[in-house]
Design a protein around this motif. Structure first.
Motif, PDB file in Angstrom:
ATOM      1  N   GLU A   1       0.962  -1.296  -0.104  1.00 39.55           N
ATOM      2  CA  GLU A   1      -0.063  -0.022  -0.035  1.00 39.55           C
ATOM      3  C   GLU A   1       1.061   1.188  -0.014  1.00 39.55           C
ATOM      4  O   GLU A   1       0.305   2.345  -0.539  1.00 39.55           O
ATOM      5  CB  GLU A   1      -0.946  -0.056   1.050  1.00 39.55           C
ATOM      6  N   ARG A   2       2.148   1.144   0.778  1.00 38.85           N
ATOM      7  CA  ARG A   2       2.880   2.255   0.672  1.00 38.85           C
ATOM      8  C   ARG A   2       4.291   1.906   0.515  1.00 38.85           C
ATOM      9  O   ARG A   2       5.262   1.845   1.220  1.00 38.85           O
ATOM     10  CB  ARG A   2       2.843   3.370   1.981  1.00 38.85           C
TER      11      ARG A   2
ATOM     12  N   GLY B   1       3.168   9.723   3.624  1.00 34.98           N
ATOM     13  CA  GLY B   1       3.927   8.629   2.959  1.00 34.98           C
ATOM     14  C   GLY B   1       3.022   7.982   1.768  1.00 34.98           C
ATOM     15  O   GLY B   1       3.227   6.644   1.648  1.00 34.98           O
ATOM     16  N   GLN B   2       2.364   8.731   1.098  1.00 39.30           N
ATOM     17  CA  GLN B   2       1.580   8.065  -0.125  1.00 39.30           C
ATOM     18  C   GLN B   2       2.448   8.217  -1.351  1.00 39.30           C
ATOM     19  O   GLN B   2       2.382   9.188  -2.071  1.00 39.30           O
ATOM     20  CB  GLN B   2       0.374   8.993  -0.250  1.00 39.30           C
ATOM     21  N   THR B   3       3.285   7.267  -1.327  1.00 41.42           N
ATOM     22  CA  THR B   3       4.329   7.324  -2.518  1.00 41.42           C
ATOM     23  C   THR B   3       3.631   6.961  -3.880  1.00 41.42           C
ATOM     24  O   THR B   3       4.026   7.706  -4.729  1.00 41.42           O
ATOM     25  CB  THR B   3       5.411   6.269  -2.249  1.00 41.42           C
TER      26      THR B   3
END
Length: 294
Positions: free
Chosen positions: A61-62, A256-258
């Motif tokens: 997810e991240r 932290g949403q890469t």
């Protein structure tokens, strides 16, 4: 002698480079994301095979580095599945950034052309102003942008204009340099010929110098429009903006949403490519109308 082939000469090299990039990208996805997968498995007392580790590195997810398909899914979701008026739509954020980009580009183009004309026709401006134009680009834009935003906000100027002025700061320089080179490009024999015809300075400018500068101008505009977009994005970062591609990058870094960050980067790259393509199309049309081969 072999005949030219569109696929072999143009399409195949591009596809080869794209394929190589994708291969390297997938390798680094596994390399950078695998430590987290192993750590998570160790905490769960789970033993993973190499194939399972590879599989999980592509569905985090991240992730440290998102897989290409994750970015593609995010782009599709935020451009097609979201209404363009939604603040979760990349189209909405791209339009906010684009408006500042185009305004800054327009101001930078006019300013750059006027400065170039003055530098070419006035020796004092050439000696005094040109060094300052060059020196202005030695200051990092990340240092200039917050100062511009703060000063303009203090005098009640906010919204698109501060970001546009940052775009102007970056975009006027290549136009000044390119136009100075272009306006000085006519051969001395042609300038002497204009003097022989008793042409005025204005006539020499419009009939000789200006047409001769067109290839240089459009080449500079391609650089300027791309760097204007960079300026608009940078202008959104120190303000804590809630809209724009810079805002998407900022919020993605906070949480932290890469995947969100990379999707915004790809949207910015695509937008820059479209803008440069539009300028390139105008370049070809103008030069064709002038009877000059681009």
């Amino acid at each position: 002698m072999t005949s030219p082939s569109l696929f072999r000469d143009r399409i195949l090299p591009v596809l080869t480079v794209i394929f190589a990039i994708l291969v390297i990208w997938h390798v680094f996805v596994v390399y950078l994301n695998a430590p987290f997968v192993r750590d998570q498995a160790a905490r769960d007392n789970e033993t993973l095979s190499f194939g399972q580790v590879v599989e999980r590195t592509f569905v985090q997810e991240r992730p440290v580095l998102p897989a290409p398909h994750q970015i593609a899914v995010e782009l599709w979701d935020t451009t097609v599945n979201k209404a363009i008026t939604s603040k979760r739509s990349l189209v909405y954020h791209a339009w906010i950034t684009l408006s500042a980009t185009l305004l800054g580009f327009a101001i930078g183009t006019v300013l750059g052309i006027l400065l170039a004309v003055g530098i070419v026709h006035n020796r004092a401006m050439d000696r005094s102003l040109m060094p300052w134009v060059i020196a202005s680009q030695t200051i990092p834009i990340l240092a200039v942008a917050p100062m511009i935003i703060v000063v303009l906000n203090a005098i009640g100027v906010s919204g698109v204009l501060p970001k546009a002025l940052i775009s102007t700061y970056l975009s006027f320089f290549p136009i000044v340099v390119g136009m100075v080179k272009g306006l000085r490009s006519p051969d001395t024999l042609l300038l002497d010929l204009m003097h022989t015809y008793n042409a005025s300075q204005n006539q020499t400018f419009w009939k000789l110098r200006w047409p001769a500068s067109m290839p240089y101008l459009f080449t500079s505009l391609k650089v300027a429009i791309a760097i204007s977009l960079v300026g608009a994005i940078v202008g959104e970062l120190p303000t804590g903006a809630v809209a724009g591609l810079g805002a998407r990058l900022l919020s993605g870094s906070y949480y932290g949403q890469t995947i969100q960050i990379w999707a915004a980067l790809f949207m910015a790259a695509g937008l820059a490519a479209v803008l440069v393509g539009i300028v390139g199309f105008a370049h070809g049309r103008v030069l064709k109308r002038m009877g000059v081969k681009p």
